[in-house]
Design a protein around this motif. Structure first.
Motif, short mmCIF file in Angstrom:
data_model
loop_
_atom_site.label_atom_id
_atom_site.label_comp_id
_atom_site.label_asym_id
_atom_site.label_seq_id
_atom_site.Cartn_x
_atom_site.Cartn_y
_atom_site.Cartn_z
N TRP A 35 0.84 -1.20 0.00
CA TRP A 35 0.00 0.00 0.00
C TRP A 35 0.88 1.25 0.00
O TRP A 35 0.64 2.18 -0.78
CB TRP A 35 -0.93 0.00 1.21
CG TRP A 35 -1.92 1.12 1.18
CD1 TRP A 35 -3.17 1.08 0.64
CD2 TRP A 35 -1.75 2.45 1.68
NE1 TRP A 35 -3.78 2.30 0.78
CE2 TRP A 35 -2.93 3.16 1.41
CE3 TRP A 35 -0.71 3.11 2.33
CZ2 TRP A 35 -3.10 4.50 1.77
CZ3 TRP A 35 -0.87 4.44 2.67
CH2 TRP A 35 -2.06 5.12 2.40
N TYR A 36 1.90 1.26 0.86
CA TYR A 36 2.81 2.41 0.89
C TYR A 36 3.53 2.57 -0.45
O TYR A 36 3.72 3.69 -0.93
CB TYR A 36 3.83 2.29 2.02
CG TYR A 36 3.28 2.61 3.39
CD1 TYR A 36 2.55 3.76 3.63
CD2 TYR A 36 3.51 1.75 4.46
CE1 TYR A 36 2.05 4.04 4.88
CE2 TYR A 36 3.01 2.04 5.73
CZ TYR A 36 2.28 3.19 5.92
OH TYR A 36 1.79 3.47 7.17
N GLN A 39 1.22 4.29 -2.85
CA GLN A 39 1.08 5.71 -2.50
C GLN A 39 2.35 6.48 -2.81
O GLN A 39 2.29 7.64 -3.23
CB GLN A 39 0.71 5.85 -1.02
CG GLN A 39 -0.62 5.23 -0.66
CD GLN A 39 -1.76 5.80 -1.48
OE1 GLN A 39 -1.96 7.00 -1.52
NE2 GLN A 39 -2.49 4.93 -2.15
N SER A 42 2.43 7.35 -6.50
CA SER A 42 1.54 8.48 -6.77
C SER A 42 2.15 9.80 -6.30
O SER A 42 2.09 10.81 -7.00
CB SER A 42 0.19 8.28 -6.08
OG SER A 42 -0.48 7.17 -6.61
N ASP A 51 5.02 14.15 1.26
CA ASP A 51 4.36 12.85 1.32
C ASP A 51 5.35 11.72 1.05
O ASP A 51 5.31 10.68 1.71
CB ASP A 51 3.21 12.78 0.32
CG ASP A 51 2.01 13.61 0.72
OD1 ASP A 51 1.90 13.99 1.90
OD2 ASP A 51 1.17 13.88 -0.16
N LEU A 55 5.98 8.74 3.63
CA LEU A 55 5.68 7.37 3.20
C LEU A 55 6.92 6.49 3.24
O LEU A 55 6.84 5.32 3.62
CB LEU A 55 5.07 7.38 1.80
CG LEU A 55 3.66 7.97 1.71
CD1 LEU A 55 3.31 8.32 0.27
CD2 LEU A 55 2.64 7.03 2.31
#
Length: 95
Positions: A35-36, A39, A42, A51, A55
């Protein structure tokens, strides 16, 4: 009655029964790492530097937990599995 959909185990089962707690925990940590990673991609594409840094730090903490699982006993592995199941639900909006 327990709600299997909101159990700490992806299958709704107790992570200490019928399976290897460390393997269950490892799978849950890797799901959060994935998931990280998504992200991060992105954030990198969007140029969101703050971010990206956050992250990366979170992902490093996951990887440290993966290393800790190599020597963890059943109780510690079950604790990590539960923490990462909750974390994934929070991150993915499944809470």
């Amino acid at each position: 009655m327990d709600d299997p959909q909101h159990s700490d185990s992806p299958s709704g089962a107790d992570p200490t029964r019928g399976g290897e707690p460390a393997e269950e925990a490892r799978e849950r940590v890797l799901r959060v790492v994935a998931w990280y990673s998504s992200q991060l991609l992105s954030a990198l594409r969007a140029g969101r530097t703050q971010d990206v840094e956050r992250l990366l730090a979170e992902q490093r903490a996951c990887k440290a937990d993966l290393r800790a699982l190599e020597e963890a006993g059943e109780d510690e592995a079950a604790r990590i599995a539960g923490r990462y199941a909750r974390l994934y639900r929070e991150l993915s909006g499944e809470a």
